[in-house]
Every structure is written in C-alpha cells, then in structure tokens.
Design a protein around this motif. Structure first.
Motif, PDB file in Angstrom:
ATOM      1  N   CYS A   1       0.835  -1.203   0.000  1.00 39.80           N
ATOM      2  CA  CYS A   1       0.000   0.000   0.000  1.00 39.80           C
ATOM      3  C   CYS A   1       0.870   1.253   0.000  1.00 39.80           C
ATOM      4  O   CYS A   1       0.513   2.260  -0.621  1.00 39.80           O
TER       5      CYS A   1
ATOM      6  N   ARG B   1      -6.235  10.227   2.130  1.00 42.54           N
ATOM      7  CA  ARG B   1      -6.841  10.213   3.463  1.00 42.54           C
ATOM      8  C   ARG B   1      -8.309   9.790   3.387  1.00 42.54           C
ATOM      9  O   ARG B   1      -8.843   9.208   4.337  1.00 42.54           O
TER      10      ARG B   1
ATOM     11  N   MET C   1      -7.891   5.565   1.366  1.00 40.38           N
ATOM     12  CA  MET C   1      -7.138   4.455   1.931  1.00 40.38           C
ATOM     13  C   MET C   1      -7.829   3.779   3.114  1.00 40.38           C
ATOM     14  O   MET C   1      -7.753   2.553   3.251  1.00 40.38           O
ATOM     15  N   PRO C   2      -8.568   4.522   3.986  1.00 37.61           N
ATOM     16  CA  PRO C   2      -9.261   3.828   5.072  1.00 37.61           C
ATOM     17  C   PRO C   2     -10.293   2.810   4.589  1.00 37.61           C
ATOM     18  O   PRO C   2     -10.627   1.872   5.322  1.00 37.61           O
TER      19      PRO C   2
ATOM     20  N   ALA D   1      -7.313  -0.321   2.967  1.00 38.84           N
ATOM     21  CA  ALA D   1      -6.312  -1.044   3.756  1.00 38.84           C
ATOM     22  C   ALA D   1      -6.873  -1.496   5.109  1.00 38.84           C
ATOM     23  O   ALA D   1      -7.763  -0.854   5.677  1.00 38.84           O
TER      24      ALA D   1
ATOM     25  N   ARG E   1      -6.828  -1.901   9.112  1.00 39.97           N
ATOM     26  CA  ARG E   1      -6.465  -0.882  10.095  1.00 39.97           C
ATOM     27  C   ARG E   1      -5.012  -1.020  10.530  1.00 39.97           C
ATOM     28  O   ARG E   1      -4.302  -0.020  10.701  1.00 39.97           O
TER      29      ARG E   1
ATOM     30  N   LEU F   1      -3.049   0.566   7.804  1.00 40.40           N
ATOM     31  CA  LEU F   1      -3.294   2.003   7.702  1.00 40.40           C
ATOM     32  C   LEU F   1      -2.473   2.774   8.725  1.00 40.40           C
ATOM     33  O   LEU F   1      -1.928   3.849   8.431  1.00 40.40           O
TER      34      LEU F   1
END
Length: 212
Positions: free
Chosen positions: A89, A190, A193-194, A197, A199, A202
């Motif tokens: 990532c 921001r 990506m949440p 990926a 946690r 991230l």
C-alpha cells in the motif's frame, strides 16, 4: 559511413523528441482541439516538412505524447515486479506522488493527462490501460500480502483510484491550482485508503507527500 548514419539517426531522434516536447507544451496549454501543427512546429523550431517527416498527422503526434504516459506506468509495473516492500500500500501511495512530481515537471506528461480527460479521440479505455494495469498489479500484491480489507477487488479498486486521481488532476487544471496537486493527492488518500487497507496497515502508512 556507419558513424555518419549513426549521427543522422541521432539527429532524427532528437528532432522527433523536440516535436513531442513542443506538442506537450502546446497541448498542455491549448488542449488537443486547440493545438495546431503550425504552433507545434513554431514551438519546436522546426520546418513543416520536419514535422510531417516524423508524424503523418496531429493524431500521430498525440499518440506519441500519450506514449510518454504509457512508458511511465510500464516502468512502474516493471519496477514493482522486482520489489519486496514492507507494505505494498505504501508503494501505491509513493507511486502516486512520483507521478504527481513527474507531471508537474514534464509538459508532455501533463499533455497526456489532458488528452485522456478531455472529450476527443483519446477519451478511451486504451488511454487508461497502462495506469489501470500498474495500479491493479500493486493492489493484487497488497491483497496477496494480506494488506487489504476482505471486500477489496484489485481490478475494481484500480478503476476507482485511477478515476479519483484523474478527477483530482482535472479539478486542479480547472482551478489553475497545479501547485497544490500534491496536497490534493494527500487528501484523496486520506479519504480512500481507510476504505481499502486493513487498520493495522493504515496505521503504518505515510499518506502525506514525501519531503523534497
């Protein structure tokens, strides 16, 4: 004789490159429809005959401009195939900033972006094939490494991310805020990506642009 032929071939390559670079400047400024071969010729500082010796039409010049973008993402795919990173990532995020820096520095890449987002002969799937494949390959590696959430689909997510990035570029172009493009790309990550990926991944990612 062989040396002379080599020198002539090198001059031809340099002339073709000058024309492509000039086309990048003109298309970046005027768009594909507004770009004229006489203006490209003027910026390149070559004769009309030289332009048509290398490029049979404006579309052939556009093809050469778009090829610069394809080369970039083919290189990304090749480089990624040789990596064994801590986080795939992060590779994806870093590629986005590498590309952002490249388009800010290279008028031909900026022109390629404009070709692929404006109505015209280049608003096709083919124009996006190289970035889609490069992003999907990195996302596939991230999925196989357990970095992505269970719902992740590399092919579909690549379409979403390339679409988001293209939209960020288009808005920056419309608002004449290209110098803010890195900041806008950071905002994109921001947000996106949440949802992509895990946690645990991230929390380890750097989503902001690298320091110069």
């Amino acid at each position: 004789m062989t040396q002379e032929r080599g020198e002539r071939a090198e001059r031809r390559e340099q002339t073709a490159l000058r024309i492509i670079e000039a086309a990048g400047i003109v298309i970046d400024r005027e768009g594909y429809t507004g770009a004229s071969i006489p203006e490209i010729q003027r910026v390149a500082g070559v004769s009309r005959g030289a332009v048509y010796h290398h490029f049979a039409s404006k579309e052939a010049i556009g093809d050469a401009v778009l090829e610069r973008q394809h080369q970039f993402f083919r290189q990304v795919a090749e480089d990624s195939a040789e990596l064994a990173p801590a986080l795939w990532c992060q590779v994806l995020v870093d590629v986005s900033y590498r590309y952002t820096t490249a388009i800010l520095d290279d008028a031909v890449l900026r022109a390629a972006v404009r070709l692929s987002i404006e109505p015209g002969p280049y608003l096709t799937r083919d124009s996006y094939q190289a970035p889609l494949e490069a992003v999907a390959a990195i996302l596939t590696a991230a999925r196989d490494s357990g970095e992505l959430q269970d719902h992740a689909d590399p092919e579909e997510d690549a379409r979403t991310l390339v679409g988001c990035y293209s939209g960020v570029q288009l808005l920056a172009l419309a608002l004449t805020e290209r110098n803010e493009l890195h900041t806008q790309v950071a905002a994109m990550w921001r947000m996106c990506m949440p949802g992509l990926a895990r946690r645990s991944v991230l929390d380890r990612l750097r989503l902001d642009p690298p320091h110069p």
